[in-house]
Design a protein around this motif. Sequence first.
Motif, short mmCIF file in Angstrom:
data_model
loop_
_atom_site.label_atom_id
_atom_site.label_comp_id
_atom_site.label_asym_id
_atom_site.label_seq_id
_atom_site.Cartn_x
_atom_site.Cartn_y
_atom_site.Cartn_z
N GLY A 188 0.79 -1.23 0.00
CA GLY A 188 0.00 0.00 0.00
C GLY A 188 0.81 1.27 0.00
N ARG A 189 2.04 1.22 -0.53
CA ARG A 189 2.91 2.40 -0.52
C ARG A 189 3.59 2.54 -1.88
N PRO A 190 3.96 3.78 -2.22
CA PRO A 190 4.78 3.97 -3.42
C PRO A 190 6.15 3.31 -3.23
N THR A 191 6.83 3.06 -4.33
CA THR A 191 8.07 2.30 -4.31
C THR A 191 9.12 2.89 -3.38
N ASP A 192 9.35 4.19 -3.44
CA ASP A 192 10.41 4.78 -2.62
C ASP A 192 10.08 4.69 -1.13
N GLN A 193 8.82 4.89 -0.76
CA GLN A 193 8.42 4.78 0.64
C GLN A 193 8.50 3.33 1.12
N ARG A 194 8.12 2.41 0.25
CA ARG A 194 8.17 0.99 0.60
C ARG A 194 9.61 0.54 0.83
N ARG A 195 10.53 0.94 -0.03
CA ARG A 195 11.94 0.57 0.13
C ARG A 195 12.51 1.16 1.42
N ALA A 196 12.19 2.42 1.70
CA ALA A 196 12.68 3.06 2.92
C ALA A 196 12.13 2.37 4.16
N MET A 197 10.86 2.02 4.13
CA MET A 197 10.24 1.33 5.26
C MET A 197 10.90 -0.02 5.50
N LEU A 198 11.12 -0.77 4.44
CA LEU A 198 11.73 -2.10 4.58
C LEU A 198 13.19 -2.00 5.04
N ARG A 199 13.92 -1.01 4.56
CA ARG A 199 15.30 -0.82 5.02
C ARG A 199 15.32 -0.55 6.52
N GLY A 200 14.42 0.30 6.97
CA GLY A 200 14.35 0.60 8.40
C GLY A 200 13.95 -0.60 9.23
N MET A 201 13.00 -1.38 8.74
CA MET A 201 12.53 -2.55 9.49
C MET A 201 13.61 -3.63 9.55
N VAL A 202 14.33 -3.83 8.46
CA VAL A 202 15.41 -4.82 8.45
C VAL A 202 16.51 -4.40 9.41
N THR A 203 16.83 -3.11 9.41
CA THR A 203 17.86 -2.60 10.32
C THR A 203 17.43 -2.82 11.77
N LEU A 204 16.18 -2.51 12.10
CA LEU A 204 15.69 -2.71 13.46
C LEU A 204 15.69 -4.18 13.85
N LEU A 205 15.29 -5.06 12.93
CA LEU A 205 15.27 -6.49 13.22
C LEU A 205 16.67 -7.00 13.53
N LEU A 206 17.63 -6.62 12.71
CA LEU A 206 18.99 -7.08 12.92
C LEU A 206 19.63 -6.44 14.15
N GLU A 207 19.19 -5.25 14.51
CA GLU A 207 19.74 -4.57 15.68
C GLU A 207 19.18 -5.13 16.97
N ASN A 208 17.87 -5.35 17.02
CA ASN A 208 17.20 -5.73 18.26
C ASN A 208 16.91 -7.22 18.40
#
Length: 134
Positions: free
Chosen positions: A8-28
């Motif tokens: 439900g997001r444009p491509t650039d927002q979707r990529r940014a969201m996934l980058r942030g979520m992957v970073t949080l998953l690997l961090e925490n």
Amino acid sequence: MPGTRKLGRPTDQRRAMLRGMVTLLLENGQIVTTVTRAKEVRSIAEKMITLGKKNTLASRRAALAYITKESVVTKVFTEYATLYADRNGGYTQIFKMGTRRGDGAEIAVIKMIDYVAPTAEDAKATKADKADAE
């Protein structure tokens, strides 16, 4: 097929969201999100850990190009690479938690298998060790 959900997001927002979520998953070690987002994050996070297991300069640069924090990349190449050295994929688990009250979206917890997150006591001990070293 992974990577085809639009979420439900444009491509650039979707990529940014996934980058942030992957970073949080690997961090925490774990995050709480919707089931569809968790499935997307799982495929990307497992690719990042596979890059960490290769441990080459090119793989480190590829990980740095996606993960938003250098400290998390270091963690992937040191902690996760050694933890999952003898495992061929399947580094994450998804647990469904029920539905969200506001909109009824199905919620899930995605977490790293066999990863024990450092506790507050461990963090205090690490800070004390650093202070003693100085």
